[in-house]
Design an enzyme around this catalytic site. Structure first.
Site, mmCIF file in Angstrom:
data_model
loop_
_atom_site.group_PDB
_atom_site.id
_atom_site.type_symbol
_atom_site.label_atom_id
_atom_site.label_comp_id
_atom_site.label_asym_id
_atom_site.label_seq_id
_atom_site.Cartn_x
_atom_site.Cartn_y
_atom_site.Cartn_z
ATOM 1 N N GLY A 266 4.938 -10.363 4.084
ATOM 2 C CA GLY A 266 5.676 -10.248 5.339
ATOM 3 C C GLY A 266 4.999 -11.003 6.475
ATOM 4 O O GLY A 266 3.770 -11.006 6.590
ATOM 5 N N SER B 184 6.657 -0.207 10.004
ATOM 6 C CA SER B 184 5.292 -0.104 9.497
ATOM 7 C C SER B 184 5.090 1.290 8.937
ATOM 8 O O SER B 184 5.630 2.267 9.481
ATOM 9 C CB SER B 184 4.295 -0.348 10.630
ATOM 10 O OG SER B 184 3.004 0.112 10.261
ATOM 11 N N SER B 185 4.301 1.368 7.868
ATOM 12 C CA SER B 185 3.999 2.689 7.295
ATOM 13 C C SER B 185 3.317 3.559 8.343
ATOM 14 O O SER B 185 3.421 4.781 8.321
ATOM 15 C CB SER B 185 3.083 2.524 6.085
ATOM 16 O OG SER B 185 3.665 1.626 5.163
ATOM 17 N N GLN C 170 -10.350 -2.441 2.469
ATOM 18 C CA GLN C 170 -9.817 -3.190 3.615
ATOM 19 C C GLN C 170 -9.684 -2.305 4.858
ATOM 20 O O GLN C 170 -9.233 -2.766 5.900
ATOM 21 C CB GLN C 170 -8.484 -3.864 3.287
ATOM 22 C CG GLN C 170 -7.289 -2.930 3.171
ATOM 23 C CD GLN C 170 -6.030 -3.691 2.801
ATOM 24 O OE1 GLN C 170 -5.897 -4.198 1.688
ATOM 25 N NE2 GLN C 170 -5.086 -3.797 3.718
ATOM 26 N N HIS D 4 9.313 -3.397 3.335
ATOM 27 C CA HIS D 4 8.843 -3.643 1.962
ATOM 28 C C HIS D 4 10.023 -3.966 1.033
ATOM 29 O O HIS D 4 9.945 -4.869 0.200
ATOM 30 C CB HIS D 4 8.147 -2.392 1.403
ATOM 31 C CG HIS D 4 6.914 -1.972 2.134
ATOM 32 N ND1 HIS D 4 6.840 -0.813 2.861
ATOM 33 C CD2 HIS D 4 5.693 -2.546 2.244
ATOM 34 C CE1 HIS D 4 5.628 -0.675 3.375
ATOM 35 N NE2 HIS D 4 4.910 -1.720 3.019
ATOM 36 N N MET E 41 0.838 -1.202 0.000
ATOM 37 C CA MET E 41 0.000 0.000 0.000
ATOM 38 C C MET E 41 0.874 1.254 0.000
ATOM 39 O O MET E 41 0.415 2.346 0.347
ATOM 40 C CB MET E 41 -0.942 -0.016 1.202
ATOM 41 C CG MET E 41 -1.907 -1.197 1.147
ATOM 42 S SD MET E 41 -3.433 -0.920 2.015
ATOM 43 C CE MET E 41 -2.834 -0.699 3.672
ATOM 44 N N GLY E 42 2.145 1.104 -0.363
ATOM 45 C CA GLY E 42 3.033 2.265 -0.470
ATOM 46 C C GLY E 42 3.541 2.747 0.875
ATOM 47 O O GLY E 42 3.497 2.010 1.859
ATOM 48 N N ALA E 43 4.037 4.010 0.898
ATOM 49 C CA ALA E 43 4.747 4.547 2.076
ATOM 50 C C ALA E 43 5.837 3.533 2.451
ATOM 51 O O ALA E 43 5.912 3.043 3.584
ATOM 52 C CB ALA E 43 3.809 4.832 3.239
ATOM 53 N N LEU E 44 6.662 3.246 1.476
ATOM 54 C CA LEU E 44 7.587 2.113 1.576
ATOM 55 C C LEU E 44 8.704 2.347 2.592
ATOM 56 O O LEU E 44 9.166 3.469 2.781
ATOM 57 C CB LEU E 44 8.200 1.814 0.203
ATOM 58 C CG LEU E 44 7.199 1.464 -0.903
ATOM 59 C CD1 LEU E 44 7.950 1.126 -2.198
ATOM 60 C CD2 LEU E 44 6.277 0.310 -0.512
HETATM 61 P P1 AMP Z 1 1.509 -2.984 3.443
HETATM 62 O O1 AMP Z 1 2.035 -1.945 2.516
HETATM 63 O O2 AMP Z 1 1.538 -2.573 4.881
HETATM 64 O O3 AMP Z 1 0.193 -3.549 2.992
HETATM 65 O O4 AMP Z 1 2.551 -4.198 3.371
HETATM 66 C C1 AMP Z 1 2.900 -4.797 2.151
HETATM 67 C C2 AMP Z 1 3.698 -6.041 2.432
HETATM 68 O O5 AMP Z 1 4.867 -5.702 3.176
HETATM 69 C C3 AMP Z 1 2.910 -7.059 3.288
HETATM 70 O O6 AMP Z 1 3.200 -8.369 2.821
HETATM 71 C C4 AMP Z 1 3.481 -6.830 4.666
HETATM 72 O O7 AMP Z 1 3.393 -7.958 5.511
HETATM 73 C C5 AMP Z 1 4.935 -6.510 4.331
HETATM 74 N N1 AMP Z 1 5.555 -5.780 5.434
HETATM 75 C C6 AMP Z 1 5.126 -4.639 6.020
HETATM 76 N N2 AMP Z 1 5.949 -4.291 7.042
HETATM 77 C C7 AMP Z 1 6.910 -5.251 7.101
HETATM 78 C C8 AMP Z 1 8.041 -5.473 7.942
HETATM 79 N N3 AMP Z 1 8.349 -4.659 8.939
HETATM 80 N N4 AMP Z 1 8.817 -6.565 7.707
HETATM 81 C C9 AMP Z 1 8.507 -7.419 6.705
HETATM 82 N N5 AMP Z 1 7.466 -7.267 5.885
HETATM 83 C C10 AMP Z 1 6.673 -6.200 6.067
#
Ligand code: AMP
Length: 281
Positions: free
Chosen positions: A147, A185-186, A61, A37, A30-33
């Protein structure tokens, strides 16, 4: 690095790569990498000929309009980071592209989406499953990377792949943490400096679970963990569960050999953080 905004253009590019015998690794986000990520993208790059990353803040979601509206969006920086680590293609659709008509699909994941996150965020995993299925249908990946930070989501995706009989290998990736242990986390960017400092206590308490298990009873571990975190002025535990790592059912008997996972959600002011640790894995 190529960027695509339509499903059809991305699928056409993917099909061309596949007809040349190239494999596709996919990282939905969902970005804000952040580095969490990027670790997924790096793994995908190592395992496949091409890596596709998607950036889409999936409205269906989210449980509250406020959480959706406040979700950080940093597209320019995201694209720079992805280009810098050798991502081949990025998919950045808008809402109309992903949802031209209203979504009515309802998945049944049994108890998997009723517990923990599913209990406190009703409909969340249905929204995740719908978007991931659409993304898989568009990207046609050989492998997709998720993740372990979102442990329950990973199990939902595994269940989705089984249910829909999808030809994609799901690759779980370990949680990447800040130096003080906080899971990246974003949403961390929304923490005040004081909340951010205290948020490190979440992982401190979770690490201690591995010291207590299996000698201490689950109810005692829960009591200690929750009170350790709630002792921080700005933190409040929403749930803390120790469950079977595959079924997500509560552990009934602590033999010391079972694969378990301790999962937690914590409110830090307006921000909701989740984390987990594996036990015996
Ligand atoms: P999101 O952008 O939060 O939806 O995350 C996208 C992907 O990155 C998902 O598979 C998350 O589980 C993974 N992810 C987010 N934060 C972490 C982290 N700290 N370590 C590993 N994977 C992550």
């Amino acid at each position: 690095m190529k960027t695509f905004e339509t499903r059809s253009a991305l699928t056409a590019w993917v099909n061309q790569q596949k007809s040349d015998g190239k494999s596709i690794g996919f990282v939905p986000t969902m970005g804000a990498l952040h580095q969490g990520h990027l670790a997924l993208v790096k793994k995908a790059r190592n395992d496949n000929d091409h890596v596709v990353c998607s950036i889409f803040v999936n409205p269906i979601q989210f449980n509250t309009p406020e959480d959706l509206q406040k979700y950080p969006r940093t597209l320019t920086a995201d694209l720079e980071m992805l280009a810098g680590i050798g991502c081949d293609a990025v998919f950045c659709p808008d809402e109309k592209e992903m949802y031209p008509t209203e979504e009515t699909k309802v998945y049944d994941f049994g108890h998997l989406d009723k517990v923990m996150e599913g209990r406190y965020r009703q409909g969340h995993f249905n929204g995740v499953a719908i978007v991931v299925k659409k993304l898989f249908d568009t990207v046609l990946p050989d492998r997709a990377y998720f993740g372990q930070k979102d442990y329950q989501q990973l199990q939902i995706i595994n269940a989705l792949v089984k249910k829909e009989n999808l030809a994609v290998e799901i690759v779980p990736c370990p949680t990447i943490r800040e130096a003080d242990g906080l899971a990246m986390s974003s949403r961390n960017t929304r923490l005040t400096p004081e909340q951010r400092r205290e948020a490190a206590n979440i992982f401190k308490a979770l690490k201690n679970v591995n010291n207590l298990y299996p000698k201490t009873s689950i109810s005692e571990i829960k009591k200690q963990t929750v009170s350790q975190i709630d002792a921080s002025k700005h933190l409040e535990v929403e749930y803390f569960e120790i469950v079977d790592a595959d079924t997500l059912l509560p552990i009934e008997k602590q033999t010391g050999n079972e694969k378990a996972v301790a999962c937690i959600a914590v409110h830090a002011g307006q921000v909701r953080l989740i984390d987990n640790v594996l036990i015996n894995s």
